[in-house]
Design an enzyme around this catalytic site. Structure first.
Site, PDB file in Angstrom:
ATOM      1  N   ALA A 192      17.624  -2.418 -29.804  1.00 42.19           N
ATOM      2  CA  ALA A 192      17.324  -1.461 -30.865  1.00 42.19           C
ATOM      3  C   ALA A 192      18.104  -0.158 -30.720  1.00 42.19           C
ATOM      4  CB  ALA A 192      15.826  -1.176 -30.897  1.00 42.19           C
ATOM      5  N   THR A 193      18.358   0.264 -29.486  1.00 40.26           N
ATOM      6  CA  THR A 193      19.105   1.519 -29.297  1.00 40.26           C
ATOM      7  C   THR A 193      20.488   1.421 -29.924  1.00 40.26           C
ATOM      8  OG1 THR A 193      17.914   2.159 -27.293  1.00 40.26           O
ATOM      9  CG2 THR A 193      20.117   3.061 -27.571  1.00 40.26           C
TER      10      THR A 193
ATOM     11  N   ASN B  95       5.666   3.956 -30.629  1.00 39.11           N
ATOM     12  CA  ASN B  95       5.669   3.199 -29.372  1.00 39.11           C
ATOM     13  C   ASN B  95       4.726   3.769 -28.318  1.00 39.11           C
ATOM     14  OD1 ASN B  95       7.825   5.293 -29.510  1.00 39.11           O
ATOM     15  ND2 ASN B  95       8.090   4.800 -27.344  1.00 39.11           N
TER      16      ASN B  95
ATOM     17  N   GLN C 234       8.188  -1.762 -32.790  1.00 39.98           N
ATOM     18  CA  GLN C 234       6.812  -2.082 -32.424  1.00 39.98           C
ATOM     19  C   GLN C 234       6.057  -2.779 -33.551  1.00 39.98           C
ATOM     20  OE1 GLN C 234       5.568  -1.700 -29.399  1.00 39.98           O
ATOM     21  NE2 GLN C 234       7.236  -0.512 -28.501  1.00 39.98           N
TER      22      GLN C 234
ATOM     23  N   SER D 115      14.120  -5.033 -31.802  1.00 37.70           N
ATOM     24  CA  SER D 115      14.520  -5.515 -30.480  1.00 37.70           C
ATOM     25  C   SER D 115      13.738  -6.775 -30.140  1.00 37.70           C
ATOM     26  CB  SER D 115      14.254  -4.438 -29.429  1.00 37.70           C
ATOM     27  OG  SER D 115      14.744  -4.820 -28.168  1.00 37.70           O
ATOM     28  N   ALA D 116      14.412  -7.785 -29.579  1.00 37.44           N
ATOM     29  CA  ALA D 116      13.788  -9.090 -29.335  1.00 37.44           C
ATOM     30  C   ALA D 116      12.696  -9.033 -28.280  1.00 37.44           C
ATOM     31  CB  ALA D 116      14.850 -10.105 -28.925  1.00 37.44           C
TER      32      ALA D 116
ATOM     33  N   THR E  33      31.542 -10.245 -27.947  1.00 34.06           N
ATOM     34  CA  THR E  33      31.117 -11.644 -27.936  1.00 34.06           C
ATOM     35  C   THR E  33      29.597 -11.736 -27.898  1.00 34.06           C
ATOM     36  OG1 THR E  33      33.135 -12.289 -26.760  1.00 34.06           O
ATOM     37  CG2 THR E  33      31.283 -13.840 -26.705  1.00 34.06           C
TER      38      THR E  33
ATOM     39  N   CYS F 133      10.720   4.322 -21.390  1.00 34.75           N
ATOM     40  CA  CYS F 133      12.064   4.902 -21.431  1.00 34.75           C
ATOM     41  C   CYS F 133      12.113   6.304 -20.837  1.00 34.75           C
ATOM     42  CB  CYS F 133      12.571   4.931 -22.868  1.00 34.75           C
ATOM     43  SG  CYS F 133      12.636   3.313 -23.649  1.00 34.75           S
TER      44      CYS F 133
END
Length: 360
Positions: free
Chosen positions: A72-73, A141, A169, A185-186, A223, A305
């Site tokens: 996500a960042t 978050n 979130q 984000s996964a 890649t 974080c």
């Protein structure tokens, strides 16, 4: 150990792990090909990524495109820096993740939107006349409050500004609301770390922010990992299929946790929030001692974080807490794989450790 820190990261879904192993297959297998190669193995890997892209896209609003990123960042930076050619102010809520706040500040002309004591960004405030981008997250978050993103999207459109939503979130847990760009984000929905996505609405063009091989429609060179993308795709598929069941399970866990920790004060709204996030405070609490006494219970003193910075949470300050009250707060996070027994034992240990400090 009892894991109660789902806002920091979530356990990898077994279905995602199984899918990833197919694309990590080395000697003797054919799953390790470069998806940008023209030969058969490359085409197979590329096909797996496109299947994953469709699965990830299924949790976004209809239309638009999904650009895979490292998380996500990177997605947030791509959105904010990729639209930086437009002059004007960036308006962001005061409780955004550092990825949004710090990027907005680095781009200059950053305007912070105030937040009410219930943890929601106040929609009655005006945007600067030259606002070019508005960024308000869907679910915070740190305190889990659900933001009025539909209203902020409407205000952004009325101001002829773009709207970016950090839905990290929220994605996979509830319907993601409309926006011009959405970052996810996964690893926050039982997928692997190291992969995320930026959703861009149809008709919106943004600029690349890193040059290279021109992968991902020329917006994000580098890649791609078929294994990470495939794991993300399966995690999104599972989240979509289980969303209602997961929410019901989490509501039951929330109720039990509140019963055990009933004399703690909840930070932010109890109703307008994701119930998998329980941010609490108790006046006079020594959080460092509490965490030491409950070392087999994995919970948080704030955002992962920023947990090593020693700074008071900017989120808790923004909702009106003093430094002392903010530093007497903890965050408990739970989800799909949390059991009722874990909630009872984990919250029970936290309650007992607080009592040992004379805070019954």
């Amino acid at each position: 150990m009892i894991y109660l820190d789902y806002q920091a990261t979530t356990p990898l879904a077994p279905e995602a792990r199984d899918e990833m192993l197919r694309w990590l297959d080395g000697p003797g297998g054919s799953g390790f090909g470069n998806p940008h190669s023209a030969h058969r193995m490359g085409r197979q890997a590329a096909a797996a990524i496109e299947v994953a892209r469709d699965r990830v896209a299924a949790l976004f609003p209809a239309g638009g495109k999904v650009i895979f990123t490292s998380g996500a960042t990177e997605a947030i930076n791509l959105a904010m820096r990729g639209t930086a050619q437009q002059a004007g102010t960036i308006s962001v809520s005061a409780i955004e993740h550092a990825a949004v706040l710090d990027t907005a500040r680095s781009l200059g002309n950053c305007h912070e939107l105030n937040v009410a004591k219930n943890g929601q960004c106040n929609t009655k405030q005006d945007l600067p006349a030259d606002t070019r981008l508005v960024a308000v997250m869907q679910v915070n978050n740190e305190i889990g409050t659900i933001q009025p993103t539909v209203d902020w999207h409407r205000k952004a459109k009325q101001a002829n500004a773009l709207y970016l939503c950090d839905a990290v979130q929220a994605y996979g847990k509830m319907d993601v609301t409309g926006a011009d760009m959405i970052a996810v984000s996964a690893h926050k929905l039982h997928g692997p770390k190291g992969v995320g996505a930026l959703w861009i609405r149809s008709g919106l063009d943004i600029d690349e922010v890193q040059t290279g091989g021109g992968q991902e429609e020329g917006l994000r060179s580098g890649t791609l990992s078929p294994a990470l993308c495939a794991g993300f795709g399966i995690a999104a598929k599972e989240a979509k299929e289980r969303m209602e069941r997961d929410a019901e399970h989490i509501d039951k866990l929330w109720t039990k946790a509140r019963d055990i920790l009933d004399n703690w004060v909840v930070n932010g709204s109890e109703s307008a929030r994701w119930h998998g996030n329980l941010n609490l405070r108790k006046n006079g609490l020594d959080v460092a001692r509490l965490m030491s006494d409950c070392r087999d219970v994995m919970f948080s003193a704030g955002s992962a974080c920023a947990s090593g910075s020693g700074r008071t949470s900017h989120v808790l300050r923004a909702v009106g807490l003093s430094d002392k009250a903010a530093k007497s707060s903890i965050r408990i996070g739970f989800g799909r794989y949390t059991t009722m027994d874990e909630i009872e034992k984990g919250c029970g240990k936290i309650a007992e450790a607080a009592k040992a400090q004379g805070l019954g």
